[in-house]
Design an enzyme around this catalytic site. Structure first.
Site, mmCIF file in Angstrom:
data_model
loop_
_atom_site.group_PDB
_atom_site.id
_atom_site.type_symbol
_atom_site.label_atom_id
_atom_site.label_comp_id
_atom_site.label_asym_id
_atom_site.label_seq_id
_atom_site.Cartn_x
_atom_site.Cartn_y
_atom_site.Cartn_z
ATOM 1 N N HIS A 224 -8.349 6.805 3.169
ATOM 2 C CA HIS A 224 -7.862 5.815 4.124
ATOM 3 C C HIS A 224 -8.521 6.133 5.466
ATOM 4 C CE1 HIS A 224 -4.437 5.891 1.253
ATOM 5 N NE2 HIS A 224 -4.217 4.632 1.616
ATOM 6 N N ASP B 169 -6.755 8.747 7.429
ATOM 7 C CA ASP B 169 -6.764 10.100 6.861
ATOM 8 C C ASP B 169 -7.901 10.916 7.440
ATOM 9 O OD1 ASP B 169 -4.713 9.523 4.980
ATOM 10 O OD2 ASP B 169 -6.198 8.542 3.713
ATOM 11 N N ASP C 174 -5.694 5.016 -10.344
ATOM 12 C CA ASP C 174 -5.204 6.186 -9.631
ATOM 13 C C ASP C 174 -4.469 7.040 -10.653
ATOM 14 O OD1 ASP C 174 -6.231 5.475 -7.220
ATOM 15 O OD2 ASP C 174 -4.326 5.042 -6.258
ATOM 16 N N ASP D 115 8.288 7.604 -6.062
ATOM 17 C CA ASP D 115 6.851 7.791 -6.280
ATOM 18 C C ASP D 115 6.484 9.254 -6.041
ATOM 19 O OD1 ASP D 115 4.232 7.161 -6.692
ATOM 20 O OD2 ASP D 115 3.996 5.904 -4.928
ATOM 21 N N ASP E 26 4.066 11.146 -7.405
ATOM 22 C CA ASP E 26 2.617 11.418 -7.327
ATOM 23 C C ASP E 26 2.249 12.809 -7.853
ATOM 24 O OD1 ASP E 26 1.834 8.950 -6.264
ATOM 25 O OD2 ASP E 26 2.257 9.590 -4.220
ATOM 26 N N ASP F 243 -4.909 10.346 -7.163
ATOM 27 C CA ASP F 243 -3.945 10.045 -6.103
ATOM 28 C C ASP F 243 -2.686 10.835 -6.416
ATOM 29 O OD1 ASP F 243 -2.373 9.033 -4.139
ATOM 30 O OD2 ASP F 243 -2.437 6.951 -4.807
#
Length: 437
Positions: free
Chosen positions: A101, A104, A296, A307, A309, A339
């Site tokens: 991103h 980021d 992802d 979420d 991850d 991700d």
């Protein structure tokens, strides 16, 4: 230049008998599966946000991550230093791609101009490191959800100025992605949704989201960016309902607004779970519609309703993913982007290597298992036999469009009753899959 991971050598393939935790047991990048090397088939990517920006914060506690290279600031200087960290990590891991991103990699400034200037400085360093290492950019995207200005969404905001700001930010993100040779550009909705329909004009918001994507595509064409646009489904979090709910909702949106030739889908496992689907369902739905672009790679915890991850280590999950991906012939120009984030209890830098090694091995193993299943035809043969009544006679007439309700009625009046159904053999097929795993 000082190493940031001095105790970690280049991660090599040592085979399934290796006991070395810093070695691949199943991911041999040069091994060929269905005509492609695992490197080219899987196209692994390291995400910049969780891997290099995650600090272990959760709603109940402060960050836990030990990151010796961080100086505690969100300065351009610290961001430039972080680029060296990232490319040392990715190089030692042996992943061919990374994703980011805009916010980021570069800090947000006090104005849009300052933010753009910061991004340009970091992009120059990213380009330098890409040229030095051969690591490529799989995709870029813009963070349109963290800043308070996006509290009501970005492209779907009730505030036209926020739409304009988001457009300017995405314009810059596409330009930087193009400059860095990115092969895709991702739209993730973030806050593109609603919490309450009492205060929401859903039709207008969807119209605005479509206008936004058309404007982005127009600009991409203007600057010569030929990468694939990707739309990422997610049903909720942080909003109660997001417009990119699942693959089916995204494809309905794409077709309703004339975006068929503009965008494909980037499917995430944890988002599929939140939508009440399996990852295999989401992948297969996107594939049969011709819109599976990239994935992802992570997983959620079925005992936790958010979420999480986590890194994918479930071989059943990766095998199911690869059954679909191999059926499509691969994901290029997309790939398998991790991700995923290490747990806040796994706070040492070396844990980043353990996590990625495990995920890469799990997908490599899943690819080889799926290829063996496909080679033996155990699923394809069963499915073909199960639908055999559609290959001739009345079934063929229905599928080729020559049957009518009149002809179907006449057929059944003469026959009297439908032929008996055959067993679905679900348990047998699950046992067969277990044999391969």
């Amino acid at each position: 230049m000082a190493e940031f991971f001095p105790d970690v050598p280049k991660i090599e393939y040592e085979g399934p008998d290796s006991k070395n935790p810093l070695a691949f047991k199943h991911y041999n990048p040069d091994e060929v599966v269905e005509g492609q090397s695992l490197r080219d088939l899987l196209r692994f990517s390291v995400c910049y946000w969780h891997t290099f920006r995650g600090n272990g914060t959760d709603p109940f506690g402060a960050g836990t991550m030990v990151r010796p290279w961080e100086d505690g600031t969100d300065s351009v200087e610290n961001a430039l230093n972080r680029v060296d960290v990232a490319f040392e990590f990715i190089s030692k891991l042996g992943a061919p791609f990374y994703c980011f991103h805009d916010r980021d990699v570069a800090p947000e400034g006090a104005s849009l101009k300052e933010s753009n200037d910061n991004l340009d400085k970091i992009a120059a360093k990213l380009k330098e490191k890409q040229d030095e290492t051969g690591i490529k950019l799989l995709w870029g995207t813009a963070n349109l959800f963290s800043n308070p200005r996006f509290m009501h969404g970005a492209a779907t905001s009730c505030n036209a100025d926020v739409f304009a700001y988001a457009a300017a930010q995405v314009k810059k993100a596409i330009e930087v992605t193009h400059e860095l040779g990115g092969e895709n550009y991702v739209f993730w909705g973030g806050r593109e949704g609603y919490h309450n329909l009492y205060n929401t004009d859903m039709k207008r918001e969807l119209d605005h989201l479509a206008r936004f994507m058309h404007l982005a595509h127009d600009h991409a064409k203007k600057i010569g960016f030929g990468g694939q646009f990707l739309f990422e489904p997610k049903p909720k979090e942080p909003t109660k309902h997001q417009y990119d709910f699942d693959a089916a909702a995204c494809l309905n949106f794409i077709r309703s607004y004339g975006l068929e030739d503009v965008v494909k889908l980037n499917i995430e496992t944890n988002h599929a779970t939140l939508a009440g689907h399996t990852m295999m369902h989401e992948l297969e739905y996107a594939r049969i519609q011709g819109y599976l672009g990239s994935i992802d790679a992570n997983t959620g915890d079925l005992l936790l309703g958010w979420d999480t991850d986590q890194f994918p280590t479930d071989i059943y999950l990766t095998t199911r993913c690869m059954l679909v991906i191999l059926r499509q012939g691969g994901l290029a120009p997309g790939g398998v982007n991790f991700d995923a984030k290490v747990r806040r209890e796994s706070f040492e830098p070396i844990d980043l290597f353990h996590a990625h090694i495990g995920g890469m091995d799990a997908f490599a193993r899943g690819a080889k298992i799926a290829a063996a299943i496909r080679k033996d035809g155990v699923l394809d043969d069963f499915v073909k036999q199960r639908y055999g009544s559609w290959d001739e006679g009345i079934g063929k007439q229905i599928e080729d469009g020559t049957a009518t309700f009149d002809s179907l009625e006449a057929y059944m009046l003469e026959k009297g009753e439908a032929a008996p159904n055959a067993s679905g053999r679900q348990e047998m097929l699950e046992n067969i899959i277990n044999q391969y795993i």
